[in-house]
Each structure stands twice: as C-alpha cells, then as structure tokens.
Design a protein around this motif. Structure first.
Motif, PDB file in Angstrom:
ATOM      1  N   LYS A   7      51.453  15.117  70.265  1.00 33.40           N
ATOM      2  CA  LYS A   7      52.809  14.941  70.465  1.00 33.40           C
ATOM      3  C   LYS A   7      52.905  15.808  71.972  1.00 33.40           C
ATOM      4  O   LYS A   7      53.905  15.452  72.731  1.00 33.40           O
ATOM      5  N   ILE A  12      43.775  28.111  49.687  1.00 28.76           N
ATOM      6  CA  ILE A  12      42.524  27.998  50.298  1.00 28.76           C
ATOM      7  C   ILE A  12      42.220  27.065  51.593  1.00 28.76           C
ATOM      8  O   ILE A  12      42.692  25.897  51.384  1.00 28.76           O
ATOM      9  N   ASP A  61      47.155  13.184  51.972  1.00 26.00           N
ATOM     10  CA  ASP A  61      46.349  12.295  52.520  1.00 26.00           C
ATOM     11  C   ASP A  61      45.089  11.943  51.640  1.00 26.00           C
ATOM     12  O   ASP A  61      44.394  11.110  51.673  1.00 26.00           O
ATOM     13  N   GLY A  85      46.929  22.287  54.635  1.00 25.95           N
ATOM     14  CA  GLY A  85      47.895  21.419  55.572  1.00 25.95           C
ATOM     15  C   GLY A  85      49.208  21.196  55.297  1.00 25.95           C
ATOM     16  O   GLY A  85      49.920  21.825  54.364  1.00 25.95           O
ATOM     17  N   HIS A  95      39.410  26.533  57.251  1.00 30.91           N
ATOM     18  CA  HIS A  95      39.742  26.826  58.816  1.00 30.91           C
ATOM     19  C   HIS A  95      40.571  28.137  58.497  1.00 30.91           C
ATOM     20  O   HIS A  95      41.275  28.586  57.857  1.00 30.91           O
ATOM     21  N   ARG A 114      46.456  21.193  63.561  1.00 32.39           N
ATOM     22  CA  ARG A 114      45.329  21.474  64.438  1.00 32.39           C
ATOM     23  C   ARG A 114      44.947  20.412  65.336  1.00 32.39           C
ATOM     24  O   ARG A 114      44.518  20.657  66.605  1.00 32.39           O
ATOM     25  N   VAL A 115      44.561  19.222  64.749  1.00 27.09           N
ATOM     26  CA  VAL A 115      44.149  17.944  65.613  1.00 27.09           C
ATOM     27  C   VAL A 115      44.883  16.813  65.364  1.00 27.09           C
ATOM     28  O   VAL A 115      44.133  15.867  65.179  1.00 27.09           O
TER      29      VAL A 115
HETATM   30  P1  FAD Z   1      45.513  17.635  56.261  1.00 25.48           P
HETATM   31  O1  FAD Z   1      46.477  17.862  56.960  1.00 25.48           O
HETATM   32  O2  FAD Z   1      44.126  16.926  56.427  1.00 25.48           O
HETATM   33  O3  FAD Z   1      45.093  19.057  55.436  1.00 25.48           O
HETATM   34  C1  FAD Z   1      44.041  19.276  54.340  1.00 25.48           C
HETATM   35  C2  FAD Z   1      43.434  20.815  54.813  1.00 25.48           C
HETATM   36  O4  FAD Z   1      42.331  20.943  53.747  1.00 25.48           O
HETATM   37  C3  FAD Z   1      42.646  20.859  56.135  1.00 25.48           C
HETATM   38  O5  FAD Z   1      43.093  22.064  56.657  1.00 25.48           O
HETATM   39  C4  FAD Z   1      41.261  20.903  55.480  1.00 25.48           C
HETATM   40  O6  FAD Z   1      40.596  21.932  56.389  1.00 25.48           O
HETATM   41  C5  FAD Z   1      41.236  21.612  54.226  1.00 25.48           C
HETATM   42  N1  FAD Z   1      40.299  21.421  53.185  1.00 25.48           N
HETATM   43  C6  FAD Z   1      39.613  20.034  53.023  1.00 25.48           C
HETATM   44  N2  FAD Z   1      38.924  20.101  51.947  1.00 25.48           N
HETATM   45  C7  FAD Z   1      38.853  21.701  51.730  1.00 25.48           C
HETATM   46  C8  FAD Z   1      37.996  22.413  50.940  1.00 25.48           C
HETATM   47  N3  FAD Z   1      37.115  21.887  50.012  1.00 25.48           N
HETATM   48  N4  FAD Z   1      38.160  23.845  50.906  1.00 25.48           N
HETATM   49  C9  FAD Z   1      39.053  24.213  51.632  1.00 25.48           C
HETATM   50  N5  FAD Z   1      39.818  23.685  52.452  1.00 25.48           N
HETATM   51  C10 FAD Z   1      39.649  22.418  52.379  1.00 25.48           C
HETATM   52  N6  FAD Z   1      51.404  12.256  60.604  1.00 25.48           N
HETATM   53  C11 FAD Z   1      52.483  12.095  60.818  1.00 25.48           C
HETATM   54  O7  FAD Z   1      53.478  12.145  59.850  1.00 25.48           O
HETATM   55  N7  FAD Z   1      53.209  12.048  62.120  1.00 25.48           N
HETATM   56  C12 FAD Z   1      52.135  12.224  63.269  1.00 25.48           C
HETATM   57  O8  FAD Z   1      52.833  12.201  64.446  1.00 25.48           O
HETATM   58  C13 FAD Z   1      51.003  12.166  63.151  1.00 25.48           C
HETATM   59  N8  FAD Z   1      50.073  12.209  63.952  1.00 25.48           N
HETATM   60  C14 FAD Z   1      48.668  12.224  63.921  1.00 25.48           C
HETATM   61  C15 FAD Z   1      47.814  12.460  65.076  1.00 25.48           C
HETATM   62  C16 FAD Z   1      46.405  12.558  64.843  1.00 25.48           C
HETATM   63  C17 FAD Z   1      45.467  12.506  66.035  1.00 25.48           C
HETATM   64  C18 FAD Z   1      45.832  12.519  63.485  1.00 25.48           C
HETATM   65  C19 FAD Z   1      44.497  12.498  63.272  1.00 25.48           C
HETATM   66  C20 FAD Z   1      46.866  12.457  62.451  1.00 25.48           C
HETATM   67  C21 FAD Z   1      48.191  12.443  62.563  1.00 25.48           C
HETATM   68  N9  FAD Z   1      49.261  12.314  61.486  1.00 25.48           N
HETATM   69  C22 FAD Z   1      50.396  12.237  61.788  1.00 25.48           C
HETATM   70  C23 FAD Z   1      48.571  12.163  60.058  1.00 25.48           C
HETATM   71  C24 FAD Z   1      48.805  13.612  59.524  1.00 25.48           C
HETATM   72  O9  FAD Z   1      47.858  14.577  60.141  1.00 25.48           O
HETATM   73  C25 FAD Z   1      48.421  13.611  58.045  1.00 25.48           C
HETATM   74  O10 FAD Z   1      48.779  12.734  57.304  1.00 25.48           O
HETATM   75  C26 FAD Z   1      48.556  15.121  57.450  1.00 25.48           C
HETATM   76  O11 FAD Z   1      48.201  16.194  58.067  1.00 25.48           O
HETATM   77  C27 FAD Z   1      47.952  15.009  56.056  1.00 25.48           C
HETATM   78  O12 FAD Z   1      48.500  16.274  55.247  1.00 25.48           O
HETATM   79  P2  FAD Z   1      47.662  17.004  54.175  1.00 25.48           P
HETATM   80  O13 FAD Z   1      48.108  18.253  54.013  1.00 25.48           O
HETATM   81  O14 FAD Z   1      47.337  15.941  52.896  1.00 25.48           O
HETATM   82  O15 FAD Z   1      46.015  16.977  54.841  1.00 25.48           O
END
Ligand code: FAD
Ligand code: NAD
Length: 474
Positions: free
Chosen positions: A53, A34, A310, A14, A37, A46-47
């Motif tokens: 937006k 890794i 997150d 992400g 998806h 993705r979602v």
């Molecule tokens: P994520 O984006 O959740 O990425 C984590 C990734 O790790 C995922 O692809 C998952 O599949 C993968 N993963 C998890 N466990 C494993 C494993 N064991 N092995 C392999 N892969 C794994 N934030 C904003 O700042 N602005 C916005 O406008 C906004 N809009 C949003 C709208 C919606 C509907 C939602 C649900 C969230 C929104 N957010 C927004 C929040 C934002 O999406 C998250 O804060 C952000 O994606 C967090 O990033 P991350 O890299 O920590 O985790």
C-alpha cells in the motif's frame, strides 16, 4: 533443559498471531509468541499489505501529478520520481509499525521468542534459533504460521529476476518489461505500481477473467479501466515455464510465442505454512490443500492445539486472520464469539479500488437465490465529479423476498473505505430499504451507496427512470 511455562504459546507473529497474543494477555493469560523473523507483524507488515500500500500510494501520487492535476488547473511542470525515496519511505513505515507491534507485546507482558517454533508432543513447543533451542510448556498452543507464495512447475524462481511479491516490492529499478503471472490481488496491485512508474506490464491469466472470486460484471469493468491505464492482459493463457536465458527472462505459454522481459512476478496464490511444524507429534491434520483442519472453535484435530489465519481455510486476508484471532481466544476464555464469514470484506487497492462484501451475482445464481440489483454509477455522483474521478459504480444485491442485503460490490475511488458501511449494514442484517434510509452527508462518495440501495427498488433519484415507466408517461 529448563522449560518455561505459559497458558498459551502462539507460533507466528502476524496479524493472526500477535493479535491473538494481545487479546489473550488482556484476558489474563500468560502468553509467549514465537516468530522466526526479528520483526513482528508477519507477511502483512513485512512483505504484504503495508509495503504494497505504501508503494501503491506513492506511485498513485506520481500518476496523479503527471496526468490528473492539469484538469484541476494545477500546473506542476515536469514531474519525475525517486524510486529510492519511495522504497525508503516504505521501509520507514514498516519499521515504525513493527516497533509499534513489539511495544504493544512488551506492554502486555508477552514473551516474544525469535526462532523456528515446532510442536514437540502435547503441551510442548521448541524454539530453535541457530544451534540454540528453548523449550516452552503450553496449556494451549495456537498455530498462526501464515502462508507463502504458491509456486508453479517450470517457473524457476531465482529470488531476483524471476520472483514473487517479495521481490516485486523491492525492485531497485523500474523494469522495462514486466511479465506478471496471475491477474489476482497481487498481480493487479503490483502490476499497477510498476506500470505507473513506466514499465510495460503484461499480465498472464489462466482463467478467462481477471480477479476470480469477485463480481464478474465489475471485474470486467475494472479490466477495461486498467487497460486504459496501460496494463496488457492475456487471458486464458497457461504458463509452461519461465527462466533466465542469455541474460533475458523468457516466459513460455501454451500455444503462444515466448515472451522476453527483464523481470517476472509470479502471483498465483498462496499456500499455508504447515511444513516442519511437528504436527505429527500431536496428531494435527492438514487437508488436501495443506491447510490445517479446524472445527468451529478453531481447534485442530489435536487437543488444545488451535489454528487461525492464512494457515487454515478461507480467504487469505489480514483482517480475517485478526478476526479469527480474537474469536478463537475469546472462545478459549469461555466467551461467546464467532466470525461471520459472510461479511468479510475484500479490497483490491488499485486505482480505482475494487471492494466487495457478501455474495456475488454469480454465487447467488449458482445457489438459486432470487435477488434484486441496484446500481449507481459514480458518473452521477457530485462528489466524484469534483474529485475528478468518476470511473466505476456501486452495485447492491438484495434478496427478492426479504430485501436483506446479500452482497455489495464497489468499483471506484476509495471503494475500500466505502465498503465498511456495507459490511456494517450486512453485519446488522440490514435490508436495501434500511440502507436507502441512511442519511449520507452531501457531497460524499458514500451517497452512492444510498442511491444504489434505493435503485434496488427503482427509486434512486439521480438516475434516469426505467424504460417502462418512461414509456408509460409519454
Ligand atoms: P502471516 O502474516 O503470514 O504471519 C505468519 C508468521 O508466522 C510469519 O511472520 C512467519 O514468519 C511466522 N512463522 C511461520 N512458521 C513459523 C514457525 N514454524 N516458527 C516461527 N514463526 C513462524 N491482506 C489484506 O487483508 N489486505 C491487503 O492489502 C493485503 N495485501 C497483501 C499484499 C501482499 C504482497 C501479500 C503477499 C499479502 C497481502 N495480504 C493482504 C494478505 C495478508 O498479508 C495475509 O492474509 C496475512 O498476513 C495473514 O496473516 P497470518 O497472521 O495468518 O500470517
Ligand atoms: P490470487 O488468488 O488473488 O490470484 C491468483 C491468480 O493467478 C488467479 O487469477 C488465478 O486464476 C491465477 N493463476 C493461477 N494459476 C495460474 C497459472 N498457471 N497461470 C496463470 N494464472 C494463474 O493470488 P495472489 O494475487 O497471488 O495473492 C495471494 C493472496 O494474498 C490473495 O488471494 C489474497 O488473499 C492476498 N492478498 C490480498 C490483497 C488485498 O487484500 N488487497 C493484496 C495482495 C494479496
């Protein structure tokens, strides 16, 4: 089984994980990333951020064409919409951006693995895809596994009629009546999307206010605007259950009649993905909320295992995850880097938008900090008038003694873009007076920031003089 060796293995692709992987590659590390998806980009791409937006923008254009163009003398006849086209546009944007992320990883020679990543003791990670397992050796491991929607006891998610934001981003028909549980970011953004397309939207919120954590005064104002747009709010309403009965969704709440509707969107927050990660094999601990415990350098309680985004404490926002990613990797590489958690902006992309950075009035009062407040309404902005969008205001909170800006809150058109100036000012420790001195182009919405900063010292030009001064003059 042969083991490939990397300086850094990142679990999660992400905005936390892929940004960390790219920054590490820039700094000369060999990197594997890794994700389970096929598309990189995480929840955000993705979602989350991007698809939401896209729909917000499309439906806002529709709303504008129906209700706002006539005022400009633009007559467009009967306006309708094509939901399939809106959804396809959204998909196309996601696909293009995901390809962009994959291309960046390739250009930086990052080895991308698709599958479930799991810690297998110190310095070792497995990637499982179906019945295939690969083993990776890692000098360091970064957990960026993100979050998933929180559930609520009694709410029977069926992945269709009763769902989370993931389903609400992909409805193929406009619900006649949609019940949204939770008046937070997702509830208001996706509630707005479906309301603009004609759904009756009822938002149920446990607390006595919408958008907890944001400035109360502006949140109340925002609620009134959203009500005028057609959203219905039932505050202090606790949901007991939601299930499909005889082809209808039925939502039961404490002390109120059950509500029948055709879809339910559960949006009561997100929880960290820390399950099934093999944390015990290295001794990485989670707190009571299930979030990975980290120190200032992002290291978990396990040596050489780090975590960001997150899946750790703090706001669940994409830019926070990316900022932590860069700071974490630069720290690993021996640079001085940190995240200033006081200047992370938050934006709710409704119409108007609600954007904030720094402390709210409630937080300042609670901390006993003395502050001055400057407000400027968009009603008094020439640019807002020409845009035909005068809803909302800018509010600036500054320390009474030092005049340092402690918080900026904006409800208004393009507030999400305007807040960038406030975040930059706060990052550089600006005072309200500094901000008032910035020369803003005329006519722009940004002038309202300068005026609100001047209003902290009662010297904004385009507002009525304070009562006392007027009384003194007459
Ligand atoms: P994520 O984006 O959740 O990425 C984590 C990734 O790790 C995922 O692809 C998952 O599949 C993968 N993963 C998890 N466990 C494993 C494993 N064991 N092995 C392999 N892969 C794994 N934030 C904003 O700042 N602005 C916005 O406008 C906004 N809009 C949003 C709208 C919606 C509907 C939602 C649900 C969230 C929104 N957010 C927004 C929040 C934002 O999406 C998250 O804060 C952000 O994606 C967090 O990033 P991350 O890299 O920590 O985790
Ligand atoms: P949220 O924390 O923003 O809001 C959840 C709401 O649900 C709160 O108002 C809370 O009081 C309420 N609630 C909790 N339990 C309840 C119950 N039993 N009954 C009724 N209401 C209840 O969470 P969200 O809207 O699900 O979004 C999750 C996170 O995703 C956000 O906190 C944010 O970090 C991120 N996000 C950000 C954006 C953005 O930046 N524009 C957009 C969407 C999501």
């Amino acid at each position: 089984m042969t083991r490939r060796e990397y300086d850094l293995v990142v679990i999660g692709g992400g905005p936390g994980g892929y940004v960390a992987a790219i920054r590490a590659a820039q700094l000369g590390m060999s990197v594997a990333c890794i994700d389970q998806h096929a598309r990189l980009g995480g929840t955000c791409l993705r979602v989350g951020c991007i698809p939401s937006k896209s729909l917000l923008e499309s439906t806002e254009r529709y709303r504008e064409a129906r209700h706002a163009l006539r005022e400009h003398g633009v007559l467009v006849g009967e306006v309708s919409f094509d939901l399939t086209a809106m959804q396809q546009r959204k998909e196309q944007i996601v696909e293009t951006l995901a390809k962009g992320v994959a291309a960046l990883c390739q250009q930086h020679q990052i080895a991308v693995y698709q599958g479930h990543g799991r810690l297998q003791g110190p310095g070792q990670v497995s990637v499982q895809q179906g019945d295939q397992t690969a083993l990776l050796g890692a000098g360091r491991i970064l957990l960026a596994t993100g979050s998933r929607p929180a559930t609520l006891p009694g709410v029977e998610l069926d992945g269709d009629r009763i769902g989370t934001s993931t389903e609400a981003l992909a409805y193929d028909q406009v619900p006649r009546r949609l019940v949204v549980i939770g008046a937070g970011y997702i509830g208001l953004e996706l509630g707005s999307v479906w309301s603009r397309l004609g759904a009756e939207v009822i938002v149920l919120e446990a607390l006595p206010r919408v958008l907890p954590g944001t400035d109360l005064e502006l949140a109340k104002l925002a609620q009134r605007v959203f009500e005028k747009q057609g959203l219905q709010f039932r505050l202090e309403t606790r949901v007991q259950s939601a299930r499909v009965q005889d082809g209808q969704c039925v939502v039961a709440c404490e002390g109120a009649e059950p509500i029948e509707c055709d879809r339910v969107l559960l949006a009561v927050g997100r929880v960290a993905n820390t399950q099934d990660l093999g944390l015990a094999s290295v001794g990485a601990e989670v707190d009571a909320r299930g979030e990975l415990v980290i120190g200032e350098d992002f290291q978990t309680t396990a040596a050489q295992v780090y975590a960001i985004g997150d899946c750790v404490r703090g706001p669940k926002l994409a830019h926070k995850a990316s900022h932590e990613a860069v700071a974490c990797i630069e720290t690993l590489a021996g640079h001085r880097a940190q995240v200033n958690y006081d200047t992370i902006p938050g934006v709710v992309y409704t119409h108007p938008e609600l954007a904030s950075v720094g402390k709210t009035e409630e937080q300042l009062k609670e901390a006993g900090v003395e502050y001055r407040k400057g407000m400027f309404p968009f009603l008094a902005s020439g640019r807002a008038r020409t845009l035909g969008d005068t809803e909302g205001r800018v509010k600036i909170l500054a320390d009474t003694i030092t005049d340092r800006v402690l918080g900026v809150h904006i409800l208004g058109l393009r507030a999400g873009d305007l807040i960038a100036e406030a975040a930059a000012a706060m990052e550089f420790g600006a005072s309200a007076e500094d901000l008032a001195h910035v020369c803003h182009a005329h006519p722009t919405l940004a002038e309202s920031l300068g005026e609100a900063a001047a209003a902290v010292h009662q010297r904004a030009i385009h507002v009525a003089p304070p009562q006392r001064a007027r009384a003194g003059k007459s």
